[in-house]
Design a protein around this motif. Structure first.
Motif, PDB file in Angstrom:
ATOM      1  N   ARG A  20     -69.645 -24.077  -0.998  1.00 49.73           N
ATOM      2  CA  ARG A  20     -69.262 -25.446  -0.646  1.00 49.73           C
ATOM      3  C   ARG A  20     -67.979 -25.463   0.163  1.00 49.73           C
ATOM      4  O   ARG A  20     -67.865 -26.192   1.152  1.00 49.73           O
ATOM      5  CB  ARG A  20     -69.092 -26.301  -1.911  1.00 49.73           C
ATOM      6  N   LEU A  21     -66.993 -24.673  -0.269  1.00 45.24           N
ATOM      7  CA  LEU A  21     -65.713 -24.637   0.447  1.00 45.24           C
ATOM      8  C   LEU A  21     -65.896 -24.126   1.874  1.00 45.24           C
ATOM      9  O   LEU A  21     -65.317 -24.662   2.816  1.00 45.24           O
ATOM     10  CB  LEU A  21     -64.691 -23.795  -0.313  1.00 45.24           C
ATOM     11  N   GLN A  22     -66.709 -23.084   2.055  1.00 43.56           N
ATOM     12  CA  GLN A  22     -66.956 -22.550   3.398  1.00 43.56           C
ATOM     13  C   GLN A  22     -67.702 -23.563   4.256  1.00 43.56           C
ATOM     14  O   GLN A  22     -67.361 -23.791   5.414  1.00 43.56           O
ATOM     15  CB  GLN A  22     -67.756 -21.251   3.317  1.00 43.56           C
ATOM     16  N   SER A  23     -68.719 -24.203   3.682  1.00 44.77           N
ATOM     17  CA  SER A  23     -69.518 -25.175   4.427  1.00 44.77           C
ATOM     18  C   SER A  23     -68.679 -26.398   4.783  1.00 44.77           C
ATOM     19  O   SER A  23     -68.774 -26.930   5.899  1.00 44.77           O
ATOM     20  CB  SER A  23     -70.732 -25.586   3.602  1.00 44.77           C
ATOM     21  N   ALA A  24     -67.861 -26.841   3.856  1.00 46.66           N
ATOM     22  CA  ALA A  24     -67.029 -28.015   4.101  1.00 46.66           C
ATOM     23  C   ALA A  24     -65.995 -27.718   5.174  1.00 46.66           C
ATOM     24  O   ALA A  24     -65.745 -28.549   6.050  1.00 46.66           O
ATOM     25  CB  ALA A  24     -66.352 -28.463   2.817  1.00 46.66           C
ATOM     26  N   ALA A  25     -65.375 -26.531   5.113  1.00 49.11           N
ATOM     27  CA  ALA A  25     -64.349 -26.181   6.096  1.00 49.11           C
ATOM     28  C   ALA A  25     -64.973 -25.988   7.470  1.00 49.11           C
ATOM     29  O   ALA A  25     -64.385 -26.371   8.491  1.00 49.11           O
ATOM     30  CB  ALA A  25     -63.615 -24.918   5.664  1.00 49.11           C
ATOM     31  N   ALA A  26     -66.164 -25.408   7.511  1.00 47.35           N
ATOM     32  CA  ALA A  26     -66.784 -25.105   8.794  1.00 47.35           C
ATOM     33  C   ALA A  26     -67.392 -26.346   9.452  1.00 47.35           C
ATOM     34  O   ALA A  26     -67.242 -26.538  10.660  1.00 47.35           O
ATOM     35  CB  ALA A  26     -67.864 -24.042   8.604  1.00 47.35           C
ATOM     36  N   SER A  27     -68.085 -27.184   8.703  1.00 49.24           N
ATOM     37  CA  SER A  27     -68.796 -28.270   9.377  1.00 49.24           C
ATOM     38  C   SER A  27     -68.539 -29.662   8.796  1.00 49.24           C
ATOM     39  O   SER A  27     -68.366 -30.619   9.546  1.00 49.24           O
ATOM     40  CB  SER A  27     -70.295 -27.987   9.359  1.00 49.24           C
ATOM     41  N   TRP A  28     -68.512 -29.812   7.484  1.00 44.13           N
ATOM     42  CA  TRP A  28     -68.477 -31.155   6.899  1.00 44.13           C
ATOM     43  C   TRP A  28     -67.201 -31.912   7.263  1.00 44.13           C
ATOM     44  O   TRP A  28     -67.243 -33.070   7.654  1.00 44.13           O
ATOM     45  CB  TRP A  28     -68.637 -31.092   5.374  1.00 44.13           C
ATOM     46  N   LEU A  29     -66.036 -31.259   7.126  1.00 44.36           N
ATOM     47  CA  LEU A  29     -64.773 -31.928   7.431  1.00 44.36           C
ATOM     48  C   LEU A  29     -64.674 -32.316   8.897  1.00 44.36           C
ATOM     49  O   LEU A  29     -64.076 -33.337   9.236  1.00 44.36           O
ATOM     50  CB  LEU A  29     -63.583 -31.041   7.058  1.00 44.36           C
ATOM     51  N   LYS A  30     -65.289 -31.541   9.777  1.00 42.82           N
ATOM     52  CA  LYS A  30     -65.230 -31.834  11.199  1.00 42.82           C
ATOM     53  C   LYS A  30     -66.127 -33.003  11.574  1.00 42.82           C
ATOM     54  O   LYS A  30     -65.811 -33.751  12.504  1.00 42.82           O
ATOM     55  CB  LYS A  30     -65.618 -30.599  11.999  1.00 42.82           C
ATOM     56  N   VAL A  47     -71.666 -33.221  -6.379  1.00 42.31           N
ATOM     57  CA  VAL A  47     -70.758 -32.733  -7.409  1.00 42.31           C
ATOM     58  C   VAL A  47     -70.094 -33.921  -8.087  1.00 42.31           C
ATOM     59  O   VAL A  47     -70.198 -35.057  -7.628  1.00 42.31           O
ATOM     60  CB  VAL A  47     -69.674 -31.798  -6.804  1.00 42.31           C
ATOM     61  N   SER A  48     -69.369 -33.657  -9.180  1.00 40.81           N
ATOM     62  CA  SER A  48     -68.667 -34.727  -9.889  1.00 40.81           C
ATOM     63  C   SER A  48     -67.388 -35.094  -9.143  1.00 40.81           C
ATOM     64  O   SER A  48     -66.942 -34.383  -8.237  1.00 40.81           O
ATOM     65  CB  SER A  48     -68.333 -34.288 -11.309  1.00 40.81           C
ATOM     66  N   ILE A  49     -66.784 -36.186  -9.545  1.00 44.89           N
ATOM     67  CA  ILE A  49     -65.551 -36.657  -8.899  1.00 44.89           C
ATOM     68  C   ILE A  49     -64.426 -35.633  -9.082  1.00 44.89           C
ATOM     69  O   ILE A  49     -63.680 -35.347  -8.157  1.00 44.89           O
ATOM     70  CB  ILE A  49     -65.128 -38.026  -9.490  1.00 44.89           C
ATOM     71  N   GLY A  50     -64.312 -35.091 -10.301  1.00 40.11           N
ATOM     72  CA  GLY A  50     -63.258 -34.105 -10.560  1.00 40.11           C
ATOM     73  C   GLY A  50     -63.397 -32.881  -9.683  1.00 40.11           C
ATOM     74  O   GLY A  50     -62.410 -32.364  -9.130  1.00 40.11           O
ATOM     75  N   THR A  51     -64.628 -32.391  -9.528  1.00 42.50           N
ATOM     76  CA  THR A  51     -64.870 -31.225  -8.675  1.00 42.50           C
ATOM     77  C   THR A  51     -64.558 -31.558  -7.224  1.00 42.50           C
ATOM     78  O   THR A  51     -63.949 -30.753  -6.504  1.00 42.50           O
ATOM     79  CB  THR A  51     -66.341 -30.769  -8.813  1.00 42.50           C
ATOM     80  N   ALA A  52     -64.973 -32.755  -6.776  1.00 41.34           N
ATOM     81  CA  ALA A  52     -64.721 -33.154  -5.388  1.00 41.34           C
ATOM     82  C   ALA A  52     -63.220 -33.229  -5.117  1.00 41.34           C
ATOM     83  O   ALA A  52     -62.744 -32.761  -4.073  1.00 41.34           O
ATOM     84  CB  ALA A  52     -65.387 -34.499  -5.117  1.00 41.34           C
ATOM     85  N   ILE A  53     -62.461 -33.799  -6.045  1.00 41.69           N
ATOM     86  CA  ILE A  53     -61.004 -33.920  -5.859  1.00 41.69           C
ATOM     87  C   ILE A  53     -60.362 -32.543  -5.792  1.00 41.69           C
ATOM     88  O   ILE A  53     -59.537 -32.257  -4.904  1.00 41.69           O
ATOM     89  CB  ILE A  53     -60.393 -34.767  -6.993  1.00 41.69           C
ATOM     90  N   ALA A  54     -60.749 -31.667  -6.726  1.00 40.72           N
ATOM     91  CA  ALA A  54     -60.156 -30.318  -6.756  1.00 40.72           C
ATOM     92  C   ALA A  54     -60.480 -29.553  -5.474  1.00 40.72           C
ATOM     93  O   ALA A  54     -59.589 -28.919  -4.879  1.00 40.72           O
ATOM     94  CB  ALA A  54     -60.677 -29.556  -7.968  1.00 40.72           C
ATOM     95  N   GLU A  55     -61.721 -29.613  -5.007  1.00 40.34           N
ATOM     96  CA  GLU A  55     -62.103 -28.845  -3.825  1.00 40.34           C
ATOM     97  C   GLU A  55     -61.523 -29.444  -2.554  1.00 40.34           C
ATOM     98  O   GLU A  55     -61.169 -28.705  -1.623  1.00 40.34           O
ATOM     99  CB  GLU A  55     -63.630 -28.732  -3.746  1.00 40.34           C
ATOM    100  N   LEU A  56     -61.404 -30.776  -2.471  1.00 40.47           N
ATOM    101  CA  LEU A  56     -60.788 -31.380  -1.292  1.00 40.47           C
ATOM    102  C   LEU A  56     -59.305 -31.025  -1.219  1.00 40.47           C
ATOM    103  O   LEU A  56     -58.761 -30.808  -0.129  1.00 40.47           O
ATOM    104  CB  LEU A  56     -60.975 -32.904  -1.303  1.00 40.47           C
ATOM    105  N   ARG A  57     -58.641 -30.934  -2.364  1.00 43.60           N
ATOM    106  CA  ARG A  57     -57.229 -30.509  -2.362  1.00 43.60           C
ATOM    107  C   ARG A  57     -57.114 -29.046  -1.947  1.00 43.60           C
ATOM    108  O   ARG A  57     -56.153 -28.657  -1.268  1.00 43.60           O
ATOM    109  CB  ARG A  57     -56.604 -30.740  -3.736  1.00 43.60           C
ATOM    110  N   MET A  58     -58.097 -28.203  -2.351  1.00 39.74           N
ATOM    111  CA  MET A  58     -58.097 -26.800  -1.907  1.00 39.74           C
ATOM    112  C   MET A  58     -58.270 -26.701  -0.397  1.00 39.74           C
ATOM    113  O   MET A  58     -57.717 -25.799   0.237  1.00 39.74           O
ATOM    114  CB  MET A  58     -59.233 -26.027  -2.586  1.00 39.74           C
ATOM    115  N   LEU A  59     -59.037 -27.638   0.176  1.00 36.53           N
ATOM    116  CA  LEU A  59     -59.272 -27.637   1.620  1.00 36.53           C
ATOM    117  C   LEU A  59     -58.110 -28.251   2.390  1.00 36.53           C
ATOM    118  O   LEU A  59     -58.089 -28.185   3.613  1.00 36.53           O
ATOM    119  CB  LEU A  59     -60.560 -28.392   1.947  1.00 36.53           C
TER     120      LEU A  59
END
Length: 188
Positions: A20-30, A47-59
């Motif tokens: 998810r992190l690779q896919s989000a960084a490569a295409s979703w965020l753009k 994913v759940s809200i908690g997971t989304a928040i944690a992964e968006l902060r990682m990105l």
């Protein structure tokens, strides 16, 4: 070994965190153009809200504390709604299993059935009160014998063959004293 079963679920919804992190960084965020990053990420990757928040902060997506607080509160509210629906469903099933199904609501005293559009029909509470009033009247008036009949003598109602005291039904004579014979024939 046998072949893997193919699922109809999109690949992005089956990914683990690293994918998810690779896919989000490569295409979703753009490609994401919305303002609600948490909601969009959650919906896209399932994913759940908690997971989304944690992964968006990682990105490195900037999320304010107020946005995070509103998102977690909305998820908790959705969980509460889901639990109340589940409880209602469980109560309905328990009532059906026990055989005590509620046949009334705030409008209808007895629901006979529902139309094809889901609208109930039956006896309303007002009609039920009128039926109860009629039953109470029936209990106060003694049954008529076959030889009992009404007649008019000098514009007064005369009940022949009926041996009841006047106090029992005081309104009866008052009601019929002012009626004509045609009206009286309807009641006999």
């Amino acid at each position: 070994m046998g072949r893997k079963k193919k699922t109809n679920m999109p690949r992005v919804k089956c990914m683990k965190r690293e994918g998810r992190l690779q896919s989000a960084a490569a295409s979703w965020l753009k490609t994401y153009t919305g303002n609600r990053h948490i909601f969009g990420y959650r919906k896209h990757f399932d994913v759940s809200i908690g997971t989304a928040i944690a992964e968006l902060r990682m990105l490195g997506v900037p999320l304010s504390d107020e946005v995070v607080k509103r998102a977690t509160e909305s998820e908790q509210a959705a969980i509460r709604v889901k639990q109340t629906r589940k409880e209602k469903r469980r109560q309905c099933l328990d009532e059906q299993r026990s055989g005590t199904v509620p046949w009334s609501d705030e409008t209808y005293a007895y629901i006979a059935e529902y139309t094809s559009w889901g609208i109930p029909y039956g006896v309303t509470w007002g009609e039920m009160e009128r039926f109860a009033d009629m039953e109470s009247l029936d209990r106060t008036v003694p049954p008529r014998s076959r030889d009992c009949h009404f007649s008019l003598d000098e514009d007064q109602l005369v009940l022949e063959g009926w041996e009841a005291e006047e106090e029992e039904v005081p309104f009866f004579k008052e009601y019929f004293n002012n009626k004509d014979e045609a009206t009286l024939l309807k009641f006999t």
